[in-house]
Scaffold this motif. Structure first.
Motif, PDB file in Angstrom:
ATOM      1  N   LEU A 110       0.643  -1.108   0.417  1.00  0.00           N
ATOM      2  CA  LEU A 110      -0.173  -0.153  -0.046  1.00  0.00           C
ATOM      3  C   LEU A 110       0.868   1.182  -0.079  1.00  0.00           C
ATOM      4  O   LEU A 110       0.705   1.987  -0.856  1.00  0.00           O
ATOM      5  CB  LEU A 110      -0.745   0.300   0.831  1.00  0.00           C
ATOM      6  CG  LEU A 110      -2.036   0.505   1.406  1.00  0.00           C
ATOM      7  CD1 LEU A 110      -3.342   0.209  -0.024  1.00  0.00           C
ATOM      8  CD2 LEU A 110      -2.718  -0.252   2.624  1.00  0.00           C
TER       9      LEU A 110
ATOM     10  N   LEU B 111      -7.567  -6.891   7.157  1.00  0.00           N
ATOM     11  CA  LEU B 111      -6.766  -5.495   6.551  1.00  0.00           C
ATOM     12  C   LEU B 111      -8.090  -4.630   5.828  1.00  0.00           C
ATOM     13  O   LEU B 111      -9.113  -5.250   4.657  1.00  0.00           O
ATOM     14  CB  LEU B 111      -5.964  -5.614   5.325  1.00  0.00           C
ATOM     15  CG  LEU B 111      -5.098  -4.644   4.529  1.00  0.00           C
ATOM     16  CD1 LEU B 111      -3.948  -4.204   6.289  1.00  0.00           C
ATOM     17  CD2 LEU B 111      -4.486  -4.673   3.908  1.00  0.00           C
ATOM     18  N   LEU B 113     -10.046  -1.800   3.952  1.00  0.00           N
ATOM     19  CA  LEU B 113      -9.221  -0.675   3.389  1.00  0.00           C
ATOM     20  C   LEU B 113     -10.604   0.170   2.617  1.00  0.00           C
ATOM     21  O   LEU B 113     -11.043   0.867   2.415  1.00  0.00           O
ATOM     22  CB  LEU B 113      -9.105  -1.246   2.152  1.00  0.00           C
ATOM     23  CG  LEU B 113      -7.506  -2.057   2.134  1.00  0.00           C
ATOM     24  CD1 LEU B 113      -6.339  -2.283   0.979  1.00  0.00           C
ATOM     25  CD2 LEU B 113      -6.070  -0.877   2.886  1.00  0.00           C
ATOM     26  N   ALA B 177      -9.555  -7.605   1.928  1.00  0.00           N
ATOM     27  CA  ALA B 177      -8.662  -6.446   1.469  1.00  0.00           C
ATOM     28  C   ALA B 177      -9.433  -5.631   0.170  1.00  0.00           C
ATOM     29  O   ALA B 177      -9.609  -4.274   0.119  1.00  0.00           O
ATOM     30  CB  ALA B 177      -7.358  -6.348   1.497  1.00  0.00           C
ATOM     31  N   LEU B 181     -11.922  -2.428   0.077  1.00  0.00           N
ATOM     32  CA  LEU B 181     -11.663  -1.097  -1.044  1.00  0.00           C
ATOM     33  C   LEU B 181     -12.287  -0.733  -1.494  1.00  0.00           C
ATOM     34  O   LEU B 181     -12.433   0.903  -2.494  1.00  0.00           O
ATOM     35  CB  LEU B 181      -9.937  -1.549  -1.753  1.00  0.00           C
ATOM     36  CG  LEU B 181      -8.765  -1.211  -2.862  1.00  0.00           C
ATOM     37  CD1 LEU B 181      -8.117   0.464  -1.273  1.00  0.00           C
ATOM     38  CD2 LEU B 181      -7.676  -1.970  -2.676  1.00  0.00           C
ATOM     39  N   ALA B 304      -8.850   7.809  -1.013  1.00  0.00           N
ATOM     40  CA  ALA B 304      -7.896   6.740  -0.607  1.00  0.00           C
ATOM     41  C   ALA B 304      -6.645   8.313   0.330  1.00  0.00           C
ATOM     42  O   ALA B 304      -6.060   7.388   0.749  1.00  0.00           O
ATOM     43  CB  ALA B 304      -7.032   6.574  -1.477  1.00  0.00           C
ATOM     44  N   LEU B 307      -7.581   7.818   3.866  1.00  0.00           N
ATOM     45  CA  LEU B 307      -6.916   6.104   4.316  1.00  0.00           C
ATOM     46  C   LEU B 307      -6.124   6.071   4.456  1.00  0.00           C
ATOM     47  O   LEU B 307      -5.665   5.172   5.160  1.00  0.00           O
ATOM     48  CB  LEU B 307      -8.115   5.056   3.412  1.00  0.00           C
ATOM     49  CG  LEU B 307      -7.662   3.868   3.255  1.00  0.00           C
ATOM     50  CD1 LEU B 307      -8.667   3.302   4.229  1.00  0.00           C
ATOM     51  CD2 LEU B 307      -8.046   2.999   2.525  1.00  0.00           C
ATOM     52  N   TYR B 311      -3.988   4.775   8.229  1.00  0.00           N
ATOM     53  CA  TYR B 311      -3.764   4.296   8.414  1.00  0.00           C
ATOM     54  C   TYR B 311      -1.672   4.286   8.629  1.00  0.00           C
ATOM     55  O   TYR B 311      -0.838   3.316   9.752  1.00  0.00           O
ATOM     56  CB  TYR B 311      -3.440   2.980   6.872  1.00  0.00           C
ATOM     57  CG  TYR B 311      -4.022   1.959   6.703  1.00  0.00           C
ATOM     58  CD1 TYR B 311      -3.595   0.647   7.522  1.00  0.00           C
ATOM     59  CD2 TYR B 311      -5.219   2.149   6.814  1.00  0.00           C
ATOM     60  CE1 TYR B 311      -4.288  -0.231   7.383  1.00  0.00           C
ATOM     61  CE2 TYR B 311      -6.267   0.887   6.418  1.00  0.00           C
ATOM     62  CZ  TYR B 311      -5.783  -0.344   6.691  1.00  0.00           C
ATOM     63  OH  TYR B 311      -6.319  -1.117   6.825  1.00  0.00           O
TER      64      TYR B 311
END
Lengths: 305, 498
Positions: A110, B111, B113, B177, B181, B304, B307, B311
């Motif tokens: 990522l 995970l 997302l 994930a 996403l 994103a 996000l 994270y």
């Protein structure tokens, strides 16, 4: 009917690109069980490398070399650049984490994807760049059958995809490298004990996947109006969906999945609405997960303890 | 299976028998002296030991209370201008968001997302229920009180989280994930395209009510900061109780090995859906606070990038640790804020480099040599290049103030710095990779040009584009933390026992 066939053709063209990207995802997933988020961005960098080649040889309106040679150079540059990039990412980012918990390389992936995207943004800004293909490849070239037109860029995409896919299948099925790749995919430790050079095989897998992604990037750049730094995100997502739909880990599955996703997208664009094509792809993914989680060609893996 | 270890010692040198600091008395097969010194090392010495002992005696809730009071006092006396208050509010908000993300990612090991969709969903929920959006022609609408509105939004988020969690149940970690996403990016598409009359489309929703309940309302940034801080403390308390409960232990068990956890009759699927749903609820609450403070919501607030920011907070602080999530939220948000102003970002950049060198290079003689080498290298390079071509060093460094003045004869910045900055950026990445691969004295030597290249790149390119630099920094935080210290600042290291 003419419209229908034209839709199918454009769907197949998009699908070919998705299939090419999906190959990289599915190979890496098959061998490392790693979802390589950075793969979509490697594809984006491939598209940018092609753009540099056009600029280097005098720009779209004043090319200093023949068009055929230009395209070959583009593909070679993108292959070398993306191959080096993909291998470097594997070597320096993923390899140290090979024995870490599963979530660690995913977060690294990522991060890499984010860094690549923003590095391009930093260096070239966010506005789209165009290959201006129409200046050197005439739109009227190509073939027309019963009013259905396939222009030469599209023909090139079909041809390249077929060559690459057949080549890859032969490589995986017939060569020693393919054999060791399959061995590692089924059991890495056992493969290591049998004397297979695991690190080298994994690096080669990344190399091949990234080279294909780079070529796909050049083909996309030739086909669409403009490329920018966010090109890789959505394409990567859809290609991953393609890999899942086809059955992750399966190379023919990735090709079929890519074509299906491309067709679904193009039909949505033509017959339903331009807004919803991404949502439809998402719906296909969810449906696949619910109905057949292993995909079309995937095998259900037994969990070993 | 795995055990947990509090120390940050290198992985290979750690016998698993010593991994549990709580174990008293000698263990089978372990020398008593080794045991004692291991325990001592785990507790730390000097100040760290003292702090640790006091910490253990006091217990967790007075500590949390103290932290809260300290935060409130700081808010009252220190954060006197609106910019500082805004930063403080953001810190608290991202601490809350990181705490929520930690439930699914850190404890249950999924995970997630799509977290951003719940953050955005909460914000849009608040926006719809407290503005004229549901009315007609710019009037009417619901204008609900905060105490009514928040439960509605949270229950809705919980139910949606449950639904997605149920779909995700069928999926293994990586499939989860990718599905989440998609949920995250689908959220932006949905609010951009569907029902643009109600949801506002790209224009977003604005003119939201401030938070109001029982005749009172919060209108100042300082008020929102206090609300966020108190929410964060309460949430941390609840999560601590949850973490030490049966549910929390089960989550950790299924994170380590779902198969074994299932064999021990832990309801794996139920707990996974629960973790996902809890995380969604916290995310939606964060969204409510965000929307109320900003008084508007736009689709671009939930991309994103945000996000990755959340994270980065969680990963830097330490996945699976409550204190880590809060610390990460504060650190990353504050760093982001500092980076966005060119006057302050130079302190952050040079400060971080200095800190890393001091932390990593021992003994101090080497450190002094490296620092002197960097300074000398810079002046030498500047002098040589300046002698060859004066225009190549004629540009102005991006930093202002005394730092800019200090480095103007040290770094090489040509007049037209754009192309040069791009090259330096590439060179910096290559040099950093080379430094990581080298060891011993070679690494020390390689550090000198690397730091110099980084400084040149910083002055020529990075500082001129703070937003992108921030994004790159977030990505780098993820990569570097995972490679150098996967447990983050406060997390517990996992020791794999095969």
């Amino acid at each position: 009917l003419q419209e229908l066939i034209q839709t199918i053709v454009s769907g197949l063209v998009t699908g070919c690109i998705y299939a090419l990207i999906a190959l990289g995802y599915t190979m890496v997933y098959g061998i490392l069980k790693l979802l390589n988020f950075a793969h979509g961005d490697v594809y984006m960098i491939g598209a940018f490398l092609g753009y540099f080649v056009v600029q280097w040889f005098g720009g779209p309106t004043a090319l200093s070399i023949p068009v055929a040679l230009l395209i070959v150079v583009m593909m070679v540059v993108a292959s070398v650049g993306c191959g080096a990039l993909g291998t470097a990412i594997e070597r320096f980012a993923y390899r140290p984490l090979r024995d870490a918990p599963r979530i660690a390389p995913l977060i690294t992936a990522l991060g890499i994807s984010f860094v690549l995207e923003n590095s391009i943004l930093l260096i070239y800004g966010g506005f789209p760049r165009s290959y201006n293909t129409s200046d050197y490849i005439s739109f009227s070239s190509g073939i027309t059958i019963d009013g259905v037109r396939i222009d030469s860029v599209e023909l090139m995409i079909f041809a390249t995809t077929i060559v690459l896919c057949v080549g890859l299948l032969l490589l995986v099925q017939r060569t020693t490298f393919g054999k060791s790749m399959r061995a590692i995919a089924s059991d890495r430790e056992a493969a290591m004990m049998l004397g297979i050079n695991v690190d080298r095989t994994i690096a080669l897998t990344f190399l091949i996947g990234s080279v294909i992604a780079g070529i796909a990037g050049v083909l996309t750049g030739l086909q669409i109006a403009g490329i920018n730094n966010t090109l890789g995100f959505l394409a990567g997502l859809k290609a991953f969906t393609a890999a899942v739909v086809g059955g992750i880990g399966s190379i023919p599955g990735a090709m079929i999945g890519g074509l299906l996703i491309g067709l679904a997208e193009s039909f949505t664009l033509v017959y339903i609405s331009t807004k919803f094509s991404d949502l439809i792809v998402f719906g296909i993914l969810i449906a696949t997960m619910l109905i057949r989680p292993t995909g079309i060609l995937g095998k259900r893996a037994l969990q070993k303890v | 299976m795995s055990a947990e270890d509090k120390s940050g010692a290198p992985r290979a040198a750690e016998p698993p028998e010593l991994a549990d600091p709580q174990t008293a008395g000698p263990q089978i097969g372990v020398d008593e002296w080794v045991q004692r010194s291991g325990a001592k090392r785990d507790e730390g010495v000097g100040l760290r030991l003292l702090a640790g002992r006091v910490g253990v005696r006091v217990g967790w809730w007075p500590r949390l209370g103290l932290a809260l009071v300290a935060g409130l006092l700081a808010g009252h006396f220190l954060f006197t201008n609106v910019n500082l208050q805004q930063t403080a509010f953001n810190c608290a908000l991202y601490a809350i968001l990181a705490l929520g993300l930690n439930i699914a990612v850190g404890w249950a090991g999924m995970l997630d997302l799509g977290y951003i969709a719940f953050f955005g969903g909460g914000a849009y929920g608040y926006a719809l229920l407290s503005s004229t959006a549901l009315g007609t022609g710019g009037t009417g609408g619901l204008h609900l009180s905060f105490v009514v509105l928040v439960p509605i939004v949270l229950v809705a988020a919980g139910v949606i989280g449950l639904a997605i969690g149920l779909v995700a149940l069928r999926l293994d970690g990586d499939y989860l994930a990718i599905v989440t996403l998609f949920v995250g990016s689908a959220f932006v598409i949905v609010v951009n395209t569907i029902d643009t009359g109600t949801l506002g489309g790209v224009n977003g929703l604005f003119g939201l009510d401030p938070i109001h309940a029982f005749g009172h309302q919060i209108t100042t940034t300082a008020g929102y900061f206090r609300l966020a801080l108190i929410s964060c403390a309460v949430l941390a308390g609840i999560l601590h109780l949850l973490d030490t409960s049966r549910t929390g232990r089960s989550w950790r068990a299924l994170k380590d090995d779902p198969l074994a956890a299932g064999a021990m009759t832990i309801p794996v699927s139920k707990l996974r859906v629960m973790a996902f749903s809890f995380g969604s609820i916290v995310g939606a609450f964060g969204g409510c606070l965000f929307a109320a403070q900003q008084a508007s919501v736009f689709p671009t607030d939930f991309t994103a990038n945000v996000l990755i920011l959340i994270y980065a907070c969680l990963v830097l602080g330490g996945i699976g640790s409550i204190g880590g999530a809060i610390l990460g939220g504060i650190t990353v948000t504050a760093a982001q804020q500092i980076l966005s102003s060119p006057a302050d970002s130079a302190y952050l950049f040079y400060g971080l480099i200095l800190l890393a060198l001091v932390w990593k290079i021992r003994p101090w003689r080497y450190l002094a040599a490296v620092l002197a080498g960097i300074v000398a290298f810079g002046f030498a390079a500047n002098a040589i290049v300046g002698a060859i071509s004066p225009s190549a060093v004629a540009g102005h460094p991006g930093s202002s103030g005394w730092i800019g003045h200090l480095v103007s004869n040290w770094v090489i910045v040509p007049v037209n710095a754009n192309w040069y900055g791009n090259v330096m950026y590439g060179a910096m990445i290559v040099a950093a990779v080379v430094v990581v691969q080298l060891h011993g004295i070679r690494r020390l030597i390689a550090i000198v040009p690397t730091v110099y290249i980084a400084a040149c790149c910083w002055e020529a390119k990075l500082i001129t584009d703070p937003t992108v630099t921030t994004q790159i920094m977030l990505g780098v935080i993820l990569i570097v933390t995972m490679a150098a210290r996967p447990q983050g600042l406060l997390g517990k290291r996992q020791v794999e026992i095969v």
